[in-house]
Write a protein that holds these residues in place. Structure first.
Motif, mmCIF file in Angstrom:
data_model
loop_
_atom_site.group_PDB
_atom_site.id
_atom_site.type_symbol
_atom_site.label_atom_id
_atom_site.label_comp_id
_atom_site.label_asym_id
_atom_site.label_seq_id
_atom_site.Cartn_x
_atom_site.Cartn_y
_atom_site.Cartn_z
ATOM 1 N N MET A 9 0.807 -1.275 -0.273
ATOM 2 C CA MET A 9 0.357 0.035 -0.026
ATOM 3 C C MET A 9 0.810 1.346 -0.188
ATOM 4 S SD MET A 9 -3.051 0.605 2.465
ATOM 5 C CE MET A 9 -2.796 1.895 3.482
ATOM 6 N N ASN A 10 0.181 2.100 -1.198
ATOM 7 C CA ASN A 10 1.788 3.350 -0.727
ATOM 8 C C ASN A 10 0.812 4.279 -0.561
ATOM 9 O OD1 ASN A 10 3.281 5.222 -1.677
ATOM 10 N ND2 ASN A 10 2.676 5.532 -3.870
ATOM 11 N N ILE A 11 1.077 4.544 1.216
ATOM 12 C CA ILE A 11 1.046 5.976 1.727
ATOM 13 C C ILE A 11 1.523 6.875 1.483
ATOM 14 C CG2 ILE A 11 0.354 6.771 4.401
ATOM 15 C CD1 ILE A 11 -0.796 3.486 5.169
ATOM 16 N N LYS A 12 0.250 7.966 2.004
ATOM 17 C CA LYS A 12 0.898 9.488 1.156
ATOM 18 C C LYS A 12 0.784 10.635 2.705
ATOM 19 C CE LYS A 12 0.037 12.426 -2.283
ATOM 20 N NZ LYS A 12 -0.575 12.427 -2.772
ATOM 21 N N LEU A 13 1.681 10.935 2.999
ATOM 22 C CA LEU A 13 0.937 11.698 3.544
ATOM 23 C C LEU A 13 0.722 13.446 3.310
ATOM 24 C CD1 LEU A 13 3.901 11.648 6.540
ATOM 25 C CD2 LEU A 13 1.259 10.653 6.915
ATOM 26 N N SER A 14 -0.123 14.093 4.265
ATOM 27 C CA SER A 14 -0.825 15.322 3.078
ATOM 28 C C SER A 14 -0.380 16.183 3.872
ATOM 29 C CB SER A 14 -2.357 15.446 3.382
ATOM 30 O OG SER A 14 -3.137 14.793 4.913
ATOM 31 N N ASP A 15 -0.246 17.780 2.997
ATOM 32 C CA ASP A 15 -0.209 18.720 3.609
ATOM 33 C C ASP A 15 -0.732 18.988 5.094
ATOM 34 O OD1 ASP A 15 1.483 20.681 1.056
ATOM 35 O OD2 ASP A 15 2.666 19.078 2.135
ATOM 36 N N TRP A 16 -0.132 20.143 5.833
ATOM 37 C CA TRP A 16 -1.021 20.894 7.028
ATOM 38 C C TRP A 16 -2.259 21.136 6.660
ATOM 39 C CZ3 TRP A 16 1.418 21.288 12.360
ATOM 40 C CH2 TRP A 16 1.823 20.153 12.995
ATOM 41 N N ALA A 47 11.738 12.819 0.322
ATOM 42 C CA ALA A 47 11.518 12.057 1.170
ATOM 43 C C ALA A 47 12.706 11.950 2.295
ATOM 44 C CB ALA A 47 11.682 10.147 0.725
ATOM 45 N N ASP A 48 13.660 12.780 1.455
ATOM 46 C CA ASP A 48 14.897 13.001 2.982
ATOM 47 C C ASP A 48 15.034 13.736 3.342
ATOM 48 O OD1 ASP A 48 16.273 14.549 0.159
ATOM 49 O OD2 ASP A 48 17.372 13.148 -0.294
ATOM 50 N N GLY A 49 14.205 15.076 2.919
ATOM 51 C CA GLY A 49 14.171 16.404 3.432
ATOM 52 C C GLY A 49 14.993 17.370 2.767
ATOM 53 N N ARG A 50 15.949 16.626 0.683
ATOM 54 C CA ARG A 50 15.675 17.481 0.332
ATOM 55 C C ARG A 50 13.935 18.746 0.368
ATOM 56 N NH1 ARG A 50 18.106 16.395 -3.663
ATOM 57 N NH2 ARG A 50 17.278 14.032 -3.461
ATOM 58 N N ARG A 51 14.220 20.138 0.074
ATOM 59 C CA ARG A 51 13.456 20.874 -1.176
ATOM 60 C C ARG A 51 12.941 20.608 -2.307
ATOM 61 N NH1 ARG A 51 10.113 24.391 0.524
ATOM 62 N NH2 ARG A 51 8.815 26.373 -1.121
ATOM 63 N N LYS A 52 11.949 19.826 -2.914
ATOM 64 C CA LYS A 52 11.835 19.523 -4.143
ATOM 65 C C LYS A 52 12.640 21.426 -4.962
ATOM 66 C CE LYS A 52 8.277 16.704 -3.597
ATOM 67 N NZ LYS A 52 7.451 16.175 -3.736
ATOM 68 N N GLN A 53 13.274 21.272 -6.014
ATOM 69 C CA GLN A 53 13.032 22.427 -6.980
ATOM 70 C C GLN A 53 12.729 21.962 -8.103
ATOM 71 O OE1 GLN A 53 14.093 25.112 -5.913
ATOM 72 N NE2 GLN A 53 13.804 24.503 -3.370
ATOM 73 N N ILE A 112 6.186 19.311 8.344
ATOM 74 C CA ILE A 112 3.741 20.278 7.387
ATOM 75 C C ILE A 112 3.836 20.230 5.890
ATOM 76 C CG2 ILE A 112 3.582 22.703 8.195
ATOM 77 C CD1 ILE A 112 5.391 22.869 9.793
ATOM 78 N N TRP A 113 4.601 19.935 5.591
ATOM 79 C CA TRP A 113 4.111 20.513 3.794
ATOM 80 C C TRP A 113 5.110 19.076 3.306
ATOM 81 C CZ3 TRP A 113 5.913 25.494 6.729
ATOM 82 C CH2 TRP A 113 4.709 25.982 6.639
#
Length: 103
Positions: free
Chosen positions: A1-8, A71-77, A64-65
């Motif tokens: 199952m692919n569970i994805k967390l949503s933004d607050w 997943a490793d904490g780097r911001r998407k660019q 939070i977002w």
């Protein structure tokens, strides 16, 4: 199952900040930012504002977002186009809310 967390949800973020006894305006002022800079970060990617909000909550912005970070904490660019949609939804049937994920 692919569970994805949503933004607050923005209201959850504001409530968490209020529980700390501060406001977004207080945080912006203390950070030397424009009054609306933090409010904009609730729904649009704003790296510096995200860091200010997350630091006030003693969290990494990725918590939070998650949609704005790898997943490793780097911001998407660059940020995914969906992160800029005005009618963006917070969560969906395949996502867990941050409260559910903490359980």
């Amino acid at each position: 199952m692919n569970i994805k967390l949503s933004d607050w949800h923005p209201e959850d973020i504001k409530a968490a900040i209020r529980k700390k006894g501060i406001t977004l305006a207080d945080l912006a002022r203390d950070a030397g930012m424009a009054g609306n800079a933090l409010r904009l970060a609730l729904s649009l990617p704003r790296a510096e504002a995200e860091r200010v909000i997350a630091a006030a909550l003693d969290l990494h912005p990725m918590v939070i977002w998650p949609s704005r970070y790898h997943a490793d904490g780097r911001r998407k660019q660059p940020q995914p186009a969906d992160n800029y949609r005005a009618a963006r939804r917070f969560g969906n049937a395949e996502s867990l809310s941050h409260a559910e994920a903490a359980v």
